[in-house]
Design a protein around this motif. Structure first.
Motif, PDB file in Angstrom:
ATOM      1  N   LYS A  53       0.606  -1.262  -0.139  1.00 25.65           N
ATOM      2  CA  LYS A  53      -0.133   0.051  -0.015  1.00 25.65           C
ATOM      3  C   LYS A  53       0.857   1.282   0.135  1.00 25.65           C
ATOM      4  O   LYS A  53       0.226   2.417  -0.242  1.00 25.65           O
ATOM      5  N   TYR A  54       1.945   1.190   0.165  1.00 24.18           N
ATOM      6  CA  TYR A  54       2.883   2.367   0.169  1.00 24.18           C
ATOM      7  C   TYR A  54       4.104   2.096  -0.960  1.00 24.18           C
ATOM      8  O   TYR A  54       4.508   1.120  -1.279  1.00 24.18           O
ATOM      9  N   GLN A  55       4.754   3.250  -1.359  1.00 23.74           N
ATOM     10  CA  GLN A  55       5.531   3.196  -2.439  1.00 23.74           C
ATOM     11  C   GLN A  55       6.876   4.045  -2.198  1.00 23.74           C
ATOM     12  O   GLN A  55       6.770   5.079  -1.547  1.00 23.74           O
ATOM     13  N   ILE A  56       7.918   3.368  -2.428  1.00 28.02           N
ATOM     14  CA  ILE A  56       9.301   4.147  -2.463  1.00 28.02           C
ATOM     15  C   ILE A  56       9.702   4.304  -3.807  1.00 28.02           C
ATOM     16  O   ILE A  56       9.836   3.189  -4.603  1.00 28.02           O
ATOM     17  N   GLU A  57      10.166   5.291  -4.165  1.00 32.76           N
ATOM     18  CA  GLU A  57      10.820   5.505  -5.472  1.00 32.76           C
ATOM     19  C   GLU A  57      12.351   5.717  -5.301  1.00 32.76           C
ATOM     20  O   GLU A  57      12.878   6.809  -4.584  1.00 32.76           O
ATOM     21  N   LEU A  58      13.246   4.921  -5.761  1.00 34.37           N
ATOM     22  CA  LEU A  58      14.654   5.114  -5.408  1.00 34.37           C
ATOM     23  C   LEU A  58      15.170   5.390  -6.764  1.00 34.37           C
ATOM     24  O   LEU A  58      15.033   4.727  -7.689  1.00 34.37           O
ATOM     25  N   PHE A  59      15.863   6.690  -6.514  1.00 37.58           N
ATOM     26  CA  PHE A  59      16.538   7.030  -7.924  1.00 37.58           C
ATOM     27  C   PHE A  59      18.028   7.055  -7.761  1.00 37.58           C
ATOM     28  O   PHE A  59      18.611   7.252  -6.558  1.00 37.58           O
ATOM     29  N   SER A  60      18.858   6.621  -9.071  1.00 31.19           N
ATOM     30  CA  SER A  60      20.234   6.972  -8.912  1.00 31.19           C
ATOM     31  C   SER A  60      20.499   8.071  -9.909  1.00 31.19           C
ATOM     32  O   SER A  60      19.943   8.123 -10.953  1.00 31.19           O
ATOM     33  N   PHE A  61      21.314   9.157  -9.625  1.00 29.33           N
ATOM     34  CA  PHE A  61      21.799  10.003 -10.295  1.00 29.33           C
ATOM     35  C   PHE A  61      23.112  10.235 -10.070  1.00 29.33           C
ATOM     36  O   PHE A  61      23.846  10.206  -9.207  1.00 29.33           O
ATOM     37  N   PRO A  62      23.846  10.632 -11.551  1.00 30.11           N
ATOM     38  CA  PRO A  62      25.198  10.949 -11.295  1.00 30.11           C
ATOM     39  C   PRO A  62      25.828  12.125 -10.847  1.00 30.11           C
ATOM     40  O   PRO A  62      26.989  12.159 -10.133  1.00 30.11           O
ATOM     41  N   ASP A  63      24.887  13.206 -10.616  1.00 30.73           N
ATOM     42  CA  ASP A  63      25.310  14.206  -9.980  1.00 30.73           C
ATOM     43  C   ASP A  63      24.131  14.639  -8.813  1.00 30.73           C
ATOM     44  O   ASP A  63      22.988  14.241  -8.947  1.00 30.73           O
ATOM     45  N   PHE A  64      24.662  14.843  -7.708  1.00 31.44           N
ATOM     46  CA  PHE A  64      24.189  14.896  -6.430  1.00 31.44           C
ATOM     47  C   PHE A  64      24.971  15.581  -5.412  1.00 31.44           C
ATOM     48  O   PHE A  64      25.959  15.793  -5.754  1.00 31.44           O
ATOM     49  N   ARG A  65      24.178  15.987  -4.439  1.00 29.09           N
ATOM     50  CA  ARG A  65      24.875  16.778  -3.333  1.00 29.09           C
ATOM     51  C   ARG A  65      24.653  15.947  -1.987  1.00 29.09           C
ATOM     52  O   ARG A  65      23.511  15.194  -2.006  1.00 29.09           O
ATOM     53  N   GLU A  66      25.647  15.823  -1.178  1.00 29.78           N
ATOM     54  CA  GLU A  66      25.336  15.045  -0.107  1.00 29.78           C
ATOM     55  C   GLU A  66      24.317  15.628   0.799  1.00 29.78           C
ATOM     56  O   GLU A  66      24.158  16.930   0.878  1.00 29.78           O
TER      57      GLU A  66
END
Length: 130
Positions: A53-66
């Motif tokens: 009933k709940y959802q997580i979207e996990l994204f990988s991105f080459p550019d990110f900030r900590e």
């Protein structure tokens, strides 16, 4: 009035995609709904279901900030998951080598047990006993 009916999903960004995928599926036990590689963004999107009933979207991105956590930044502080036994959850997480699993704490307002731990990217997560 918007008539909001609930929370649809929570999105999390990772720079350690395979490790995060394993963590959320094998350690936390979430089910994979879909996994998509988006070539134009050089990014994966992993849709995960929690208890159907709940959802997580996990994204990988080459550019990110900590993540600015210490001291805490404004914005989303942490993500909490309901469990029936926090102590058993702590034992499981530690047996799987999860980082920064804290001891059982008691919510001073509700008297309920909880703990915090980190995902592979240092995202603070919580188990809350209901």
């Amino acid at each position: 009035m918007l008539n909001i009916k609930g929370i649809h999903h929570v999105a999390i960004i990772t720079d350690r995609y395979e490790e995060s995928k394993r963590f959320y599926t094998e350690i936390l036990g979430f089910d994979i709904i879909a996994e998509t590689y988006r070539e134009a963004r050089n990014s994966y999107k992993l849709d995960l279901a929690i208890a159907g009933k709940y959802q997580i979207e996990l994204f990988s991105f080459p550019d990110f900030r900590e993540r600015g956590s210490y001291p805490e930044s404004k914005g989303l502080r942490h993500l909490a998951f309901e469990v029936s036994d926090v102590a058993a959850g702590i034992e499981w997480l530690r047996s799987q080598g999860v980082a920064n699993v804290q001891d059982v704490r008691i919510d001073e307002l509700t008297g309920k047990k909880f703990t915090f731990f980190d995902d592979p990217n240092g995202q603070p997560l919580e188990l809350y006993e209901v």
